[in-house]
Design a protein around this motif. Structure first.
Motif, mmCIF file in Angstrom:
data_model
loop_
_atom_site.group_PDB
_atom_site.id
_atom_site.type_symbol
_atom_site.label_atom_id
_atom_site.label_comp_id
_atom_site.label_asym_id
_atom_site.label_seq_id
_atom_site.Cartn_x
_atom_site.Cartn_y
_atom_site.Cartn_z
ATOM 1 N N ASN A 1 47.202 45.990 39.803
ATOM 2 C CA ASN A 1 47.334 46.107 38.533
ATOM 3 C C ASN A 1 47.677 47.776 38.417
ATOM 4 N N GLN A 2 46.691 48.465 38.977
ATOM 5 C CA GLN A 2 46.671 49.868 39.165
ATOM 6 C C GLN A 2 47.366 50.855 39.755
ATOM 7 N N PHE A 3 47.943 50.065 41.260
ATOM 8 C CA PHE A 3 48.950 50.511 41.692
ATOM 9 C C PHE A 3 50.196 49.680 42.114
ATOM 10 N N LYS A 4 51.052 50.153 41.768
ATOM 11 C CA LYS A 4 52.329 49.339 41.665
ATOM 12 C C LYS A 4 53.730 49.963 43.052
ATOM 13 N N ASN A 5 52.777 50.948 43.431
ATOM 14 C CA ASN A 5 54.228 51.641 44.404
ATOM 15 C C ASN A 5 52.972 51.230 45.797
ATOM 16 N N ASN A 6 54.096 52.357 47.079
ATOM 17 C CA ASN A 6 54.099 51.489 48.273
ATOM 18 C C ASN A 6 52.149 51.398 49.199
ATOM 19 N N VAL A 7 51.400 50.968 48.770
ATOM 20 C CA VAL A 7 49.910 51.227 48.940
ATOM 21 C C VAL A 7 49.019 49.587 49.122
ATOM 22 N N SER A 8 48.837 50.686 50.910
ATOM 23 C CA SER A 8 48.857 49.171 51.532
ATOM 24 C C SER A 8 47.168 49.230 50.853
ATOM 25 N N ILE A 9 47.211 47.915 50.806
ATOM 26 C CA ILE A 9 45.496 47.527 49.812
ATOM 27 C C ILE A 9 44.505 46.412 51.420
ATOM 28 N N ILE A 10 43.864 46.641 52.067
ATOM 29 C CA ILE A 10 43.266 45.875 52.849
ATOM 30 C C ILE A 10 41.823 45.212 51.997
ATOM 31 N N LYS A 11 41.578 44.468 52.465
ATOM 32 C CA LYS A 11 40.340 43.895 52.263
ATOM 33 C C LYS A 11 39.556 43.993 53.051
ATOM 34 N N ILE A 12 38.114 43.731 52.652
ATOM 35 C CA ILE A 12 37.365 43.846 53.889
ATOM 36 C C ILE A 12 35.722 43.981 53.589
ATOM 37 N N SER A 13 35.192 43.655 54.717
ATOM 38 C CA SER A 13 33.816 42.257 54.511
ATOM 39 C C SER A 13 32.695 43.372 53.794
ATOM 40 N N LYS A 14 31.850 42.990 53.626
ATOM 41 C CA LYS A 14 30.644 43.590 52.830
ATOM 42 C C LYS A 14 29.626 44.853 54.426
ATOM 43 N N GLU A 15 29.177 44.117 55.257
ATOM 44 C CA GLU A 15 29.328 45.589 56.499
ATOM 45 C C GLU A 15 30.389 46.362 56.664
ATOM 46 N N VAL A 16 31.722 46.579 56.551
ATOM 47 C CA VAL A 16 32.464 47.088 56.514
ATOM 48 C C VAL A 16 32.152 48.114 55.144
ATOM 49 N N TYR A 17 31.828 47.672 54.609
ATOM 50 C CA TYR A 17 32.179 48.513 53.136
ATOM 51 C C TYR A 17 30.580 48.797 53.273
ATOM 52 N N GLN A 18 29.596 48.623 53.302
ATOM 53 C CA GLN A 18 28.518 49.046 53.816
ATOM 54 C C GLN A 18 28.846 50.286 54.524
ATOM 55 N N LYS A 19 29.144 50.253 55.364
ATOM 56 C CA LYS A 19 29.445 51.460 56.299
ATOM 57 C C LYS A 19 30.126 52.596 55.859
ATOM 58 N N ILE A 20 31.802 52.438 55.559
ATOM 59 C CA ILE A 20 31.709 53.037 55.348
ATOM 60 C C ILE A 20 31.871 53.816 53.964
ATOM 61 N N ALA A 21 30.936 53.257 52.944
ATOM 62 C CA ALA A 21 30.457 53.838 51.463
ATOM 63 C C ALA A 21 29.569 54.881 51.358
ATOM 64 N N TYR A 22 29.731 55.901 51.296
ATOM 65 C CA TYR A 22 29.300 57.147 50.873
ATOM 66 C C TYR A 22 27.709 56.849 50.156
ATOM 67 N N ARG A 23 28.019 56.391 48.514
ATOM 68 C CA ARG A 23 27.052 56.133 47.771
ATOM 69 C C ARG A 23 26.676 54.507 47.674
ATOM 70 N N SER A 24 25.941 53.967 46.802
ATOM 71 C CA SER A 24 25.651 52.927 47.061
ATOM 72 C C SER A 24 26.277 52.104 45.672
ATOM 73 N N SER A 25 26.825 52.812 44.763
ATOM 74 C CA SER A 25 27.437 52.285 43.648
ATOM 75 C C SER A 25 28.656 52.527 42.918
ATOM 76 N N THR A 26 29.790 52.308 44.440
ATOM 77 C CA THR A 26 31.068 52.985 44.116
ATOM 78 C C THR A 26 32.202 51.652 43.450
#
Length: 265
Positions: free
Chosen positions: A66-91
């Motif tokens: 709903n927030q991105f109406k243009n041609n932005v690639s949306i990728i679903k990631i696993s918990k493991e991937v999210y925790q690896k990339i996320a710089y902060r704990s509350s993003t």
């Protein structure tokens, strides 16, 4: 919709490089943003989004779509991937890959007759830069000019400590000499915060176009600022120390300028 579940994925490995290395951000022209508020502010600032990663346990696909109406690639990631990339704990389960902007002085435009500008020279700590950007946003200054930067402005620590104010301020980067020339070309008075040959800050008149210039606590401003200042200013210390945090000092002077202008109006 694409889904990535492994931290060994080459795309994910590249994102970690973007997160950790300024040279990769510069080379690829991309950086990462975490969190709903920061991403919303980047959208308002007309940043161009490359892709969005989301962790479904914390945010739904519909919220993002709903927030991105243009041609932005949306990728679903696993918990493991999210925790690896996320710089902060509350993003909030969302990470954006965004194209960097050009911070050239030539891109600065002024919409007011009497500009109020914050200049910061040689600030090294990302937390201090972030705090300065928060101060600038709070005062609604016309521009923030970073002289002789010691840190990449898309450093995740700066984005985090600025609480997204890197996207709410008009920012440019240049050498001290380039910024001094820019200020003079635009007839902006220069008030350099330094102890040498200075007056107390509250005794100056900031009703005309003004630039408040601050440097590091350790070494202060370089000689070129003291030589080219309309007036050197100081904040009188009443305790036992002779300096304060750069963002606090900037806030004191900037809001004195705001007070004078509001009182006049």
């Amino acid at each position: 919709m694409k889904e990535i579940t492994s931290i060994q994925n080459q795309y994910i490995k590249n994102l970690i490089k973007l997160q950790e290395k300024a040279r990769e951000r510069k080379k690829q022209g991309l950086f990462l943003i975490e969190g709903k508020r920061e991403i919303s502010l980047a959208i308002e600032a007309d940043y161009e989004f490359d892709s969005i990663l989301f962790f479904e346990d914390l945010i739904t696909f519909d919220e993002i779509n709903n927030q991105f109406k243009n041609n932005v690639s949306i990728i679903k990631i696993s918990k493991e991937v999210y925790q690896k990339i996320a710089y902060r704990s509350s993003t909030e389960g969302i990470i954006a890959i965004v194209k960097i902007k050009d911070f050239s002085l030539q891109n600065i435009t002024f919409n007011t007759k009497t500009q109020l500008v914050l200049v910061a020279e040689g600030i090294e700590k990302p937390g201090n830069i972030g705090a300065l950007l928060r101060t600038a946003d709070a005062a609604n200054v016309d521009a923030v000019l970073i002289a002789n930067p010691k840190s990449d402005l898309y450093n995740p620590n700066i984005i985090r400590s600025s609480v997204g104010c890197i996207f709410t301020n008009q920012i440019a980067i240049g050498s001290s000499k380039e910024i001094i020339a820019f200020l003079k070309e635009n007839h902006i008075n220069i008030y350099a915060a330094t102890l040498q040959n200075s007056n107390e800050y509250h005794k100056e008149n900031y009703l005309n176009s003004s630039a408040i210039v601050v440097g590091t606590e350790a070494s202060g401003l370089s000689e070129v600022w003291r030589e080219n200042a309309t007036q050197n200013i100081n904040i009188p210390m009443q305790g036992k120390i002779d300096s304060m945090n750069v963002s606090v000092a900037a806030a004191i002077v900037i809001f004195e300028a705001k007070r004078q202008r509001e009182f006049k109006s």
